[in-house]
Every structure is written in structure tokens, then in C-alpha cells.
Write an enzyme that holds these catalytic residues in place. Structure first.
Site, mmCIF file in Angstrom:
data_model
loop_
_atom_site.group_PDB
_atom_site.id
_atom_site.type_symbol
_atom_site.label_atom_id
_atom_site.label_comp_id
_atom_site.label_asym_id
_atom_site.label_seq_id
_atom_site.Cartn_x
_atom_site.Cartn_y
_atom_site.Cartn_z
ATOM 1 N N GLU A 101 0.766 -1.032 0.133
ATOM 2 C CA GLU A 101 0.431 -0.326 -0.285
ATOM 3 C C GLU A 101 0.447 1.398 -0.453
ATOM 4 O OE1 GLU A 101 -3.331 1.652 -0.915
ATOM 5 O OE2 GLU A 101 -4.083 1.278 1.059
ATOM 6 N N THR A 140 -3.801 9.282 -4.454
ATOM 7 C CA THR A 140 -3.562 8.598 -3.396
ATOM 8 C C THR A 140 -2.264 10.405 -2.465
ATOM 9 O OG1 THR A 140 -4.540 6.552 -3.056
ATOM 10 C CG2 THR A 140 -3.611 7.966 -1.128
HETATM 11 N N1 HSE Z 1 -6.647 7.299 3.933
HETATM 12 C C1 HSE Z 1 -6.586 7.385 2.924
HETATM 13 C C2 HSE Z 1 -6.259 8.712 3.003
HETATM 14 C C3 HSE Z 1 -7.350 6.312 2.248
HETATM 15 O O1 HSE Z 1 -7.488 9.756 2.528
HETATM 16 O O2 HSE Z 1 -5.925 9.029 2.068
HETATM 17 C C4 HSE Z 1 -6.608 6.351 1.106
HETATM 18 O O3 HSE Z 1 -5.899 5.540 0.645
#
Ligand code: HSE
Length: 329
Positions: A150, A203
Site C-alpha cells: 500500500e 492518493t
Molecule cells: N486514508 C487514506 C486517505 C485512504 O484518505 O488518504 C486512501 O488510501
């Protein structure tokens, strides 16, 4: 097989173990997930059952991790550049075996969709390998390996998509180091509607626009909502779920990246949704509803907004998937 750093072992029946030991290949479904869930940035998530990736994991004589097939999206075959490959390598480094693994990825979740595309890949490889090895690792340990994959995609270690993909249902990541994951019950009649505009938001980029500091008054509101939401999920209090699904910290910044975000959210609420917000880092937008009938009305309302934009989109209605990643052969 010898394990390095083994601390927590999950169990299975003798008959199941025998069957798994005989298996050389496994086909799995690795589900999409919704992270953050409005007030739980980086800690809360839930698992979907209507969308996910299929993967085949196979033992092979050639040592190492080999990605042999990718369908659906153009992703790297080099294991160290591929999210599924990186998490598989993290697990492979922790074991001592005289064989390797091949990975086939049939990707249905578009990368950069906000519904846990990288998490599904990262979870699928380690879950499949663990099954073929007769489950030496617990789900928490699998999450630790998957975090490495990830991190390749999001440039930081977080597990709010990984944990629901592995455990199913709602999960809360209490801490990353040490990794502690709490499983939270899902009320029976809770359904999600997710609209996925076919644009990509990376992201890493949507994290970069977030403020490094937040006012104390906003922090207080956010943690009150998160605590209330967790309580509401435990007590199946749908009114309190509705009253807690508010994000005063992240949504004001990220909402601007998503075309018609406010209109979709307003339409979902008007159609009866308990609440709505950005799914993960976007561009997908999620809502939660009490009953599948309401979730379908919310789908129609979201569709009517997006069909006027000219932007292609997918839309899913899903019960909360309480199982997570699973074997499908
Ligand atoms: N918590 C993460 C974000 C989830 O909002 O950046 C996305 O990978």
C-alpha cells in the site's frame, strides 16, 4: 517451512489443512473498500461486496515472486514495482521455502478510484500465499505485509483500506506501530451506495493538499463524531450513524477535487441516505443507507446528477461485506 518472526498463528481444522497443503493454486476475490468513512481519516474503513479484483496465486518451482498476468489495467509486472508484488515480497522475505509464487491479477477496481484499488491488490497476494502455505500468518500479520505494498501507491503507511479488505466489515486501525486492528460490528440493514467518476485522483496528491495542522475546535468535533459513529455501529443506532457522518477536516479540502461533490452529497441525503462523503482519497463518493431500497433510491439520485456532467461513472450498491477477501475456487 520455516517462519521468521512468527508471533501469532491462526488455526484451521486438520481436514482443511490437508486440503490446503495439497493445493498449488488458489483463486481469490479481493474486495473494494471505503476508507475514512467521513470522520475517521486514516483509521476507519468498511468492506464492499459488489466490486473487487480476482487474483490467482500459484506455487511454482522457480523461487521468488513472479507476476505472470495482469488484465484490466496497465500495471507493472516487476514485483518490486507492483503493489501486489511488494506485499508478496515482504511476506516471502519472512519465510524460508524452496519454491516461489506466481501471481495473476484480474483488476476490476480502477487505480486511483478511492475504493481501495491498491489495498485489494496488496491484500490479495498475501492472503492467497498464506492459504497455500496452510495459514501460518494471522490477519494482522498479513496486514503488516500488505502495508508495504500500500505504501508504494500512497507514499505513506496506512491500513484503513487494508484492514477491512482482510477482516471484512468495519475496522478501526488503533495504531500502526504496533499494528492494532479493531473489528467493529455492522448493523444488519446498513447498505452502501458508491459512485465512481472515471477520473483518477492519486492518493499521494490528495494527501499532499491536506493541512499539516488543524484547529482544536475542528479536532474536537471530528473525534466526537468518530467516537459517536463507532458507538452507533455497536448499538445499531441509525440516527446516531446519520448524525456522526460528518468530516470537518479533510472533506473541505478534497471535496473541491471531485466534480459535483456537493450536489451528489445533497442529492443522496435528500433521497434518504444516512450520510455521504468522500470514499478514501476520492474521486468516489460513498453514502450509507438503512435498507437496500433506500440505497437504490440514493443510487438513482446520484446517477441523475452525474449523468448531466458528461463524465463516465460507475455506481454500486453493496451490503457491508462482513467476510473480506475470500477463496472463490
Ligand atoms: N486514508 C487514506 C486517505 C485512504 O484518505 O488518504 C486512501 O488510501
Amino acid at each position: 517451512m520455516e517462519l521468521h518472526n512468527q508471533s501469532d498463528i491462526s488455526c484451521s481444522s486438520a481436514a482443511e489443512n490437508y486440503l490446503i497443503e495439497k493445493m498449488n493454486e488458489i483463486k481469490i476475490f479481493s474486495p473494494a473498500t471505503v476508507a475514512n468513512v467521513a470522520c475517521g481519516f486514516d483509521v476507519l474503513g468498511f468492506c464492499l461486496d459488489s466490486v473487487g479484483d480476482d487474483m490467482v496465486i500459484r506455487k511454482t518451482d522457480k523461487k521468488g515472486i513472479h507476476i505472470t498476468r495482469i488484465e484490466g489495467f496497465n500495471l507493472p509486472y516487476e514485483a518490486e514495482l507492483n503493489v501486489a508484488g511488494v506485499s508478496a515480497l515482504a511476506m516471502y522475505d519472512a519465510i524460508d521455502v524452496d519454491f516461489g509464487f506466481e501471481i495473476e491479477i484480474y483488476k476490476n477496481i480502477k487505480p486511483g478510484s478511492g475504493i481501495g484499488s491498491s489495498a485489494a491488490s496488496a491484500v490479495g497476494s498475501v492472503f492467497g500465499m498464506n492459504e497455500l502455505l496452510n495459514r501460518p500468518f494471522s490477519k494482522t500479520q498479513l496486514t503488516e505485509f500488505a502495508i508495504k505494498g500500500e505504501a508504494l501507491a500512497s507514499k505513506c503507511e496506512h491500513a484503513d483500506n487494508l484492514a477491512p479488505a482482510l477482516f471484512g466489515g468495519f475496522t478501526l486501525v488503533k495504531s500502526i506501530s504496533p499494528l492494532r486492528i479493531l473489528e467493529i460490528p455492522s448493523p444488519d440493514d446498513l447498505y452502501a451506495t458508491i459512485i465512481h467518476p472515471q477520473i483518477e485522483i492519486k492518493t499521494s496528491e490528495s494527501r499532499a493538499i491536506l493541512p499539516k495542522e488543524v484547529p482544536l475546535s475542528e479536532a474536537i468535533e471530528q473525534w466526537a463524531n468518530l467516537g459517536s459513529l463507532v458507538h452507533a455501529l455497536h448499538t445499531s443506532d441509525y440516527d446516531l450513524i446519520s448524525n456522526s457522518l460528518t468530516d470537518v477536516i479533510v472533506e473541505p479540502h478534497r471535496g473541491k477535487l471531485i466534480p459535483e461533490f456537493n450536489a451528489v452529497k445533497t442529492a443522496a441525503l435528500k433521497a434518504g441516505a444516512l450520510g455521504a462523503g468522500i470514499s478514501g482519497s476520492g474521486p468516489s463518493i460513498f453514502s450509507l443507507s438503512k435498507s437496500s431500497e433506500t440505497a437504490i433510491k440514493v443510487k438513482d439520485a446520484m446517477e441523475s446528477i452525474y449523468s448531466k456532467t458528461g463524465i463516465a461513472f460507475e455506481i454500486h450498491v453493496s451490503k457491508i461485506n462482513t467476510n473480506g477477501v475470500k477463496i472463490i475456487n
